[in-house]
Scaffold this active site. Structure first.
Site, PDB file in Angstrom:
ATOM      1  N   ASN B  95       0.876  -0.941   0.006  1.00 48.42           N
ATOM      2  CA  ASN B  95       0.064  -0.127  -0.084  1.00 48.42           C
ATOM      3  C   ASN B  95       0.782   1.221  -0.104  1.00 48.42           C
ATOM      4  O   ASN B  95       0.413   2.305  -0.513  1.00 48.42           O
ATOM      5  CB  ASN B  95      -0.934   0.053   1.299  1.00 48.42           C
ATOM      6  N   SER B 120       5.909  10.945   7.064  1.00 50.07           N
ATOM      7  CA  SER B 120       5.692  10.928   8.622  1.00 50.07           C
ATOM      8  C   SER B 120       6.624  11.022   9.468  1.00 50.07           C
ATOM      9  O   SER B 120       7.974  10.500   9.165  1.00 50.07           O
ATOM     10  CB  SER B 120       5.215   9.280   8.744  1.00 50.07           C
ATOM     11  N   TYR B 156       6.309   0.800   9.138  1.00 48.26           N
ATOM     12  CA  TYR B 156       5.555   2.151   8.386  1.00 48.26           C
ATOM     13  C   TYR B 156       6.387   3.163   8.024  1.00 48.26           C
ATOM     14  O   TYR B 156       6.329   3.755   6.929  1.00 48.26           O
ATOM     15  CB  TYR B 156       4.264   2.503   9.498  1.00 48.26           C
ATOM     16  N   LYS B 160       7.504   4.736   4.596  1.00 48.45           N
ATOM     17  CA  LYS B 160       7.432   6.249   4.329  1.00 48.45           C
ATOM     18  C   LYS B 160       8.811   7.029   4.070  1.00 48.45           C
ATOM     19  O   LYS B 160       8.880   7.713   3.103  1.00 48.45           O
ATOM     20  CB  LYS B 160       6.947   7.095   5.623  1.00 48.45           C
TER      21      LYS B 160
END
Lengths: 263, 263
Positions: B95, B120, B156, B160
């Site tokens: 994703n 992020s 995550y 990013k």
């Protein structure tokens, strides 16, 4: 007892240079997607006789085989992946990004102490864009030293930059020792001819083996180093490799008379 | 004619803050994996009435839909992806990493001028490890400014960081204007309570909308900026956002009396 080292991508060119220099020094286990050339008769860059060592034919997408391959291993030298600078995104996403994550996960689970990751000069290829060809010449003092942000020249370089960051995460989060080697232009016997860039980032076979020897034995947390010989033309600093790893290269592309411009 | 902006992940919280502030200012096209909440009755963070705008329900894995969504678009604000810091590798690989590459490919093919990428604070989460909790306090002068190498705190964050590097490649290789916004802790009305880290990186809704407004209008090559309000507690520099984008935040978590320690 000798340090046990898993070498992934063992049948490639870098693997050949490492094993040619260090084949007797460590307790090697080899892993490659391809079966050993001697078994199948397929052609290969490999000049080293891999049948001296335990050899596992497995793709990185087979996480359970990768996991098994780490049993009893102290250090992983991770070279496997799509090595083509022009490789398509889907290939580097799977083989290089996901594959490298699989390696780190397996290394962590198996209690491996250190992972040495074969990164690439292509991670920073776009620093050259506005400086070439001067950057490739000994009169130019510009140096990259590994503290600069990635500027990949292709999707392959993006994938290698990501591998470095995966390594950083596994070091920071799990205290794994990680060294990323941005390998230059590895060629046997002599530097690339009529290719200034290749001469600037030449890595001789013996310097390659010595550098990975340093990586295997050094006590480090997380490092990014450039893997090149001590070339007059260099624009990658090797200070960090000298200081942190004890790297002491013997070769310099400038010593090769055959590189003189041909008339 | 108003600038046409494609907003991916439009139904999420950041999308709501942006549209709440800028819904009338640009010619928006919205894209989200989920259909508009008003059509389906599903619950959503979205407080903004998305039916004011063209809305495309599509997953980033559908490259041809993504490609279609870029027709006639000047600027892409790319928020879509798995937003969970604890997300599993397979999800962020698909994703966030692959999805972001799909966005950049499509933007390039469609002649989009600029992509603004929602990065992020988790890209640099491990800089805090040895400095907390002092780093979260106004007495501490330590600042990250976007020139530091990524040190993600989770997978995550790895994804990013990779998105930022994909953006760097598309800028360097294809001259696309790219801004990566390392978004802090976006909460509505007031900063997080009893959470020093969240107060240090608080981003108010109006500062969020203003920052993305600056991103849409600024003339930039490639930038990484921190997306936080002007908090006394900050350890992310907002100098770069001020200088390059004209960001002028109005909020500061220290102005909220409700954050005082409760007895």
């Amino acid at each position: 007892m000798a340090t046990s080292v898993l070498l992934t991508g063992a049948a490639g060119r870098v693997g050949g240079a490492i094993l040619g220099g260090l084949g007797q020094k460590y307790d090697w286990r080899l892993l490659d997607r391809e079966p050993p050339p001697t078994e199948t008769g397929t052609s290969s860059d490999l000049e080293y006789d891999v049948t001296n060592h335990e050899y596992i034919a497995a793709d990185l997408s087979d996480a359970s085989r990768v996991r098994e391959s780490m049993t009893g291993i102290d250090v992983v030298v991770h070279l496997a992946g799509d090595p083509r600078p022009e490789a398509a995104w889907d290939s580097v996403l799977t083989n290089n990004i996901d594959g490298t994550h699989t390696i780190f996960e397996a290394a962590l689970d198996a209690g491996v102490e250190k992972v040495i990751f074969a990164s690439s000069n292509h991670v920073v290829g776009h620093y050259e864009t506005e400086r070439k060809p001067d950057i490739y010449r000994s009169s130019d003092d510009y140096r990259l030293d590994g503290t600069e942000l990635p500027r990949p020249s292709n999707r392959y370089g993006v994938s290698k930059a990501t591998g470095e960051i995966i390594g950083r995460f596994f070091h920071d989060e799990h205290d794994l020792s990680v060294i990323c080697v941005r390998i230059g232009n590895l060629t046997k016997d002599h530097p690339p001819i009529d290719y200034e860039r290749g001469q600037a980032m030449w890595l001789s076979y013996r310097d390659c083996a010595h550098l990975f020897d340093c990586c295997i034995t050094a006590d480090v947390d997380y490092e990014i180093v450039y893997g090149i010989s001590d070339n007059d033309r260099k624009y990658y600093s090797i200070d960090r490799a000298r200081e942190r790893l004890g790297y002491s290269p013997q070769d310099n592309s400038a010593d090769h008379a055959e590189l003189e411009p041909r008339s």
